[in-house]
Design a protein around this motif. Structure first.
Motif, PDB file in Angstrom:
ATOM      1  N   LEU A 140       0.937  -1.326  -0.139  1.00  0.00           N
ATOM      2  CA  LEU A 140       0.106  -0.013  -0.294  1.00  0.00           C
ATOM      3  C   LEU A 140       0.845   1.250  -0.090  1.00  0.00           C
ATOM      4  O   LEU A 140       0.733   2.162  -0.738  1.00  0.00           O
ATOM      5  N   GLY A 141       1.988   1.165   0.982  1.00  0.00           N
ATOM      6  CA  GLY A 141       2.823   2.291   0.787  1.00  0.00           C
ATOM      7  C   GLY A 141       3.481   2.477  -0.522  1.00  0.00           C
ATOM      8  O   GLY A 141       3.561   3.618  -0.853  1.00  0.00           O
ATOM      9  N   GLU A 142       3.751   1.645  -1.314  1.00  0.00           N
ATOM     10  CA  GLU A 142       4.411   1.562  -2.653  1.00  0.00           C
ATOM     11  C   GLU A 142       3.487   2.313  -3.618  1.00  0.00           C
ATOM     12  O   GLU A 142       3.751   3.238  -4.260  1.00  0.00           O
ATOM     13  N   ALA A 143       2.215   2.085  -3.451  1.00  0.00           N
ATOM     14  CA  ALA A 143       1.287   2.280  -4.490  1.00  0.00           C
ATOM     15  C   ALA A 143       1.144   3.921  -3.967  1.00  0.00           C
ATOM     16  O   ALA A 143       1.052   4.828  -4.849  1.00  0.00           O
ATOM     17  N   TRP A 144       1.061   4.231  -2.724  1.00  0.00           N
ATOM     18  CA  TRP A 144       0.818   5.686  -2.478  1.00  0.00           C
ATOM     19  C   TRP A 144       1.754   6.492  -2.553  1.00  0.00           C
ATOM     20  O   TRP A 144       1.729   7.513  -3.305  1.00  0.00           O
ATOM     21  N   GLN A 307      -2.555  10.136 -19.406  1.00  0.00           N
ATOM     22  CA  GLN A 307      -2.906   8.867 -18.863  1.00  0.00           C
ATOM     23  C   GLN A 307      -1.804   8.050 -18.654  1.00  0.00           C
ATOM     24  O   GLN A 307      -1.899   7.507 -17.598  1.00  0.00           O
ATOM     25  N   SER A 308      -0.617   8.205 -19.147  1.00  0.00           N
ATOM     26  CA  SER A 308       0.539   7.399 -18.863  1.00  0.00           C
ATOM     27  C   SER A 308       1.038   7.389 -17.348  1.00  0.00           C
ATOM     28  O   SER A 308       1.764   6.585 -16.917  1.00  0.00           O
ATOM     29  N   THR A 309       0.826   8.647 -16.979  1.00  0.00           N
ATOM     30  CA  THR A 309       1.195   8.722 -15.652  1.00  0.00           C
ATOM     31  C   THR A 309       0.669   8.129 -14.564  1.00  0.00           C
ATOM     32  O   THR A 309       1.086   7.865 -13.439  1.00  0.00           O
ATOM     33  N   VAL A 310      -0.697   7.690 -14.885  1.00  0.00           N
ATOM     34  CA  VAL A 310      -1.573   7.067 -13.965  1.00  0.00           C
ATOM     35  C   VAL A 310      -1.273   5.602 -13.972  1.00  0.00           C
ATOM     36  O   VAL A 310      -1.345   4.865 -13.095  1.00  0.00           O
ATOM     37  N   GLU A 311      -0.928   5.145 -15.054  1.00  0.00           N
ATOM     38  CA  GLU A 311      -0.807   3.505 -15.187  1.00  0.00           C
ATOM     39  C   GLU A 311       0.167   2.796 -14.157  1.00  0.00           C
ATOM     40  O   GLU A 311      -0.228   1.888 -13.626  1.00  0.00           O
ATOM     41  N   PRO A 312       1.356   3.563 -14.018  1.00  0.00           N
ATOM     42  CA  PRO A 312       2.137   2.724 -12.836  1.00  0.00           C
ATOM     43  C   PRO A 312       1.373   2.775 -11.569  1.00  0.00           C
ATOM     44  O   PRO A 312       1.548   1.969 -10.855  1.00  0.00           O
ATOM     45  N   VAL A 313       0.598   3.638 -11.340  1.00  0.00           N
ATOM     46  CA  VAL A 313      -0.023   3.735 -10.062  1.00  0.00           C
ATOM     47  C   VAL A 313      -1.155   2.756 -10.099  1.00  0.00           C
ATOM     48  O   VAL A 313      -1.086   1.800  -9.007  1.00  0.00           O
ATOM     49  N   ASP A 314      -1.830   2.687 -10.957  1.00  0.00           N
ATOM     50  CA  ASP A 314      -2.934   1.491 -11.349  1.00  0.00           C
ATOM     51  C   ASP A 314      -2.179   0.190 -11.016  1.00  0.00           C
ATOM     52  O   ASP A 314      -2.894  -0.747 -10.305  1.00  0.00           O
ATOM     53  N   GLN A 315      -1.075   0.034 -11.701  1.00  0.00           N
ATOM     54  CA  GLN A 315      -0.229  -1.309 -11.505  1.00  0.00           C
ATOM     55  C   GLN A 315      -0.086  -1.573  -9.850  1.00  0.00           C
ATOM     56  O   GLN A 315      -0.272  -2.693  -9.396  1.00  0.00           O
ATOM     57  N   LEU A 316       0.433  -0.648  -9.319  1.00  0.00           N
ATOM     58  CA  LEU A 316       0.689  -1.136  -8.001  1.00  0.00           C
ATOM     59  C   LEU A 316      -0.407  -1.068  -7.182  1.00  0.00           C
ATOM     60  O   LEU A 316      -0.405  -1.925  -6.090  1.00  0.00           O
ATOM     61  N   LEU A 317      -1.526  -0.215  -7.373  1.00  0.00           N
ATOM     62  CA  LEU A 317      -2.677  -0.624  -6.673  1.00  0.00           C
ATOM     63  C   LEU A 317      -3.174  -2.015  -6.934  1.00  0.00           C
ATOM     64  O   LEU A 317      -3.777  -2.718  -6.167  1.00  0.00           O
ATOM     65  N   GLN A 318      -3.149  -2.368  -8.184  1.00  0.00           N
ATOM     66  CA  GLN A 318      -3.642  -3.856  -8.443  1.00  0.00           C
ATOM     67  C   GLN A 318      -2.748  -4.749  -7.370  1.00  0.00           C
ATOM     68  O   GLN A 318      -3.390  -5.699  -6.980  1.00  0.00           O
ATOM     69  N   SER A 319      -1.619  -4.757  -7.151  1.00  0.00           N
ATOM     70  CA  SER A 319      -0.753  -5.682  -6.492  1.00  0.00           C
ATOM     71  C   SER A 319      -0.766  -5.300  -4.712  1.00  0.00           C
ATOM     72  O   SER A 319       0.176  -5.978  -4.229  1.00  0.00           O
ATOM     73  N   VAL A 320      -1.724  -4.305  -4.455  1.00  0.00           N
ATOM     74  CA  VAL A 320      -1.673  -4.030  -3.095  1.00  0.00           C
ATOM     75  C   VAL A 320      -2.233  -5.330  -2.531  1.00  0.00           C
ATOM     76  O   VAL A 320      -3.023  -6.024  -3.016  1.00  0.00           O
ATOM     77  N   ASP A 321      -1.359  -6.000  -1.461  1.00  0.00           N
ATOM     78  CA  ASP A 321      -1.757  -7.225  -0.886  1.00  0.00           C
ATOM     79  C   ASP A 321      -1.626  -7.158   0.583  1.00  0.00           C
ATOM     80  O   ASP A 321      -0.850  -7.165   1.341  1.00  0.00           O
TER      81      ASP A 321
END
Lengths: 345, 345
Positions: A140-144, A307-321
């Motif tokens: 979660l910290g990484e996504a944030w 658009q592309s600035t949000v994609e890495p955020v989306d990916q890291l939010l995907q892998s929040v565990d």
């Protein structure tokens, strides 16, 4: 006669022989007839001579169906305030001067947009460095952290937008038609105004010659009807008067010739200049069109890059565990896994 | 014995019979042996009794491979400053309190973003109403007007973004775990602290009873080895001392019983509470994940809607037509299409 001839090339009007001067000659009674007619078929306005409505041969447009400047600015524009008239060419030049102003205003508008983008980018970047919730841990910290970083990336995108707006839209709009432009326009103006002045003086010449001829003709009339004089001396006077009258006719012919030549020169200048100004207007419109297109292209790019600035955020939010984050945290913070047991003696 | 039993349900630990009390009885020499052993196989730290490393049966984790809170916070945490120890449950509660703060900080961050978007929208909208180049005419004029209007549309998009950020991200983040939350956490804290206090007093009871038994046993020893007394009176004394010693043995058994029951109650509370806190942390992470996802969704929407603000400008730029614009302008501004003709007599 050329002024009726129609043509379609962008080239300025190229047959200078627009004048077909009357053969000089003595004024016959028949001529006296025509002089009267003139007043009915033609009118001279501000020293330019036009055929009266319905009089003279039908005029075809020089460039039909083209709404070419060279076909619509022959008369002077009456000043609504009833003041001095404005020559047609002046109207065309005013249009170009106004175009220059509008082009400068568009550059100004783009400049304002640039300032807005810079301000926006500055604020986004500043916020992206804020320490808020920096202590969040694990996935979660990484996504944030990435979400915060993405604001900096957005800022970069908007900064790039504003830089390109400056170099690819604002600067070209300002550079197009530099300070020489107005001077160049004045040239057309002065050149044609000069020809109009010449035309005026030539017209005065014609009027003067016409009056002189009329006087001479009157004098000859009188002489020919005198009877109470010695025949031989009488003959002398009439001969002399006729010679002077013929002389005056030739003078009138010559000044008409001068007038028509000057009017023809002015006509040619009008055609060339108005078509030059027409070309300039096409260039102006196409130049602005091209650079406003560049503006929309840059806007589209900006949205895409955003658009592309949000994609890495989306990916890291995907892998929040939550499970992973618990393991991480427990490993670091556990106090002891040995469970209590019963106490006995 | 239950404390070794492993289980994998999310349900809190459900077999209360963790105590298998020793049957009360007199302390035999054999028992005295065990009493010595106790000191070697178990250690009581802050009134909680743990098996010594390597001693006692192997302990399986209650929830193996799960890094469950209920398996790793049995001991107290030594304060690095060497001050008072922090109970394991306290460490878990601190984690939740910190989580609450972080969640509030995230809301703050979003709030800052909202302010930036509002400012940006305000500036774009203001610029879109500027009169710059408003006099541009014809198809180019229409394209320019649309370009200016598009800034207002962009402003609307960013305003919508900031409104949705407020209602769909900031507000939920602020609302999640209201002011009751900290009070609820304190409940766990107090309840478990209370059980620890009880455990302490029960342990004191055990110590006292143990000392009393030791005294009684010593007294019995002495009595049995006395010889210089009347037989019958001697018998009496020994009987009395043995009775008192047995009494003391029973007392010790009872206080051990109380201690172990209390420790068992604490153990159960620890398992239930830590698993409750574990569930809360999972909820917190998933809640934040959901709302940060909402943030990226809104960002994507914004970029998409932004694209659409440029399209009408593109279309009008496509149909910019210098010829059409010339016709429009000439129709309005022409001074006269009748060309001059030669002047004649």
């Amino acid at each position: 006669m050329m002024m009726e001839a129609s043509f379609d090339t962008e080239e300025s009007f190229d047959d200078p022989s627009c004048l077909t001067p009357q053969p000089p000659g003595s004024v016959s009674p028949a001529r006296r007839q025509t002089v009267k007619e003139v007043k009915e078929t033609k009118a001279t306005v501000n020293c330019v001579t036009f055929p009266l409505p319905g009089e003279g041969p039908e005029q075809q447009l020089l460039k039909p169906n083209d709404w070419s400047y060279c076909d619509y600015f022959w008369a002077d524009k009456k000043d609504p305030q009833g003041g001095a008239c404005i020559p047609g060419i002046e109207v065309l030049i005013q249009k170009q001067l106004k175009g220059k102003t509008l082009q400068k205003e568009m550059a100004e508008f783009i400049h304002e947009r640039i300032k807005i983008e810079e301000e926006y980018a500055k604020n986004l970047s500043k916020l992206s460095f804020s320490p808020l919730a920096a202590q969040e841990e694990g996935t979660l910290g990484e996504a944030w952290t990435q979400l915060k970083k993405s604001l900096h990336d957005e800022a970069e995108v908007h900064l790039k937008f504003s830089n390109k707006l400056h170099s690819e839209v604002e600067k070209p709009l300002l550079a197009f038609r530099g300070e020489h432009f107005k001077k160049d326009l004045k040239k057309y103006d002065h050149h044609i105004a000069d020809l109009r002045k010449q035309l005026a003086s030539k017209y005065a010449g014609v009027e003067k010659a016409r009056k002189a001829l009329a006087d001479r003709q009157k004098d000859l009339e009188v002489k020919t009807h005198q009877l109470d004089v010695k025949a031989h001396k009488h003959e002398e006077d009439i001969k002399k008067a006729r010679r002077k009258s013929t002389q005056a006719g030739d003078d009138l012919m010559r000044s008409l010739d001068f007038y028509n030549q000057t009017q023809c020169k002015w006509f040619e200048e009008m055609v060339t200049s108005s078509m030059e100004l027409e070309k300039m207007e096409v260039e102006r419109i196409e130049f602005i069109q091209t650079h406003l297109r560049q503006y929309t292209t840059l806007r589209h790019e900006t949205d895409m890059f955003n658009q592309s600035t949000v994609e890495p955020v989306d990916q890291l939010l995907q892998s929040v565990d939550p499970g992973k984050d618990r393991e991480l945290w427990v490993r670091e913070n556990k106090t002891g896994e040995v469970r209590p047991v019963d106490l006995d003696i």
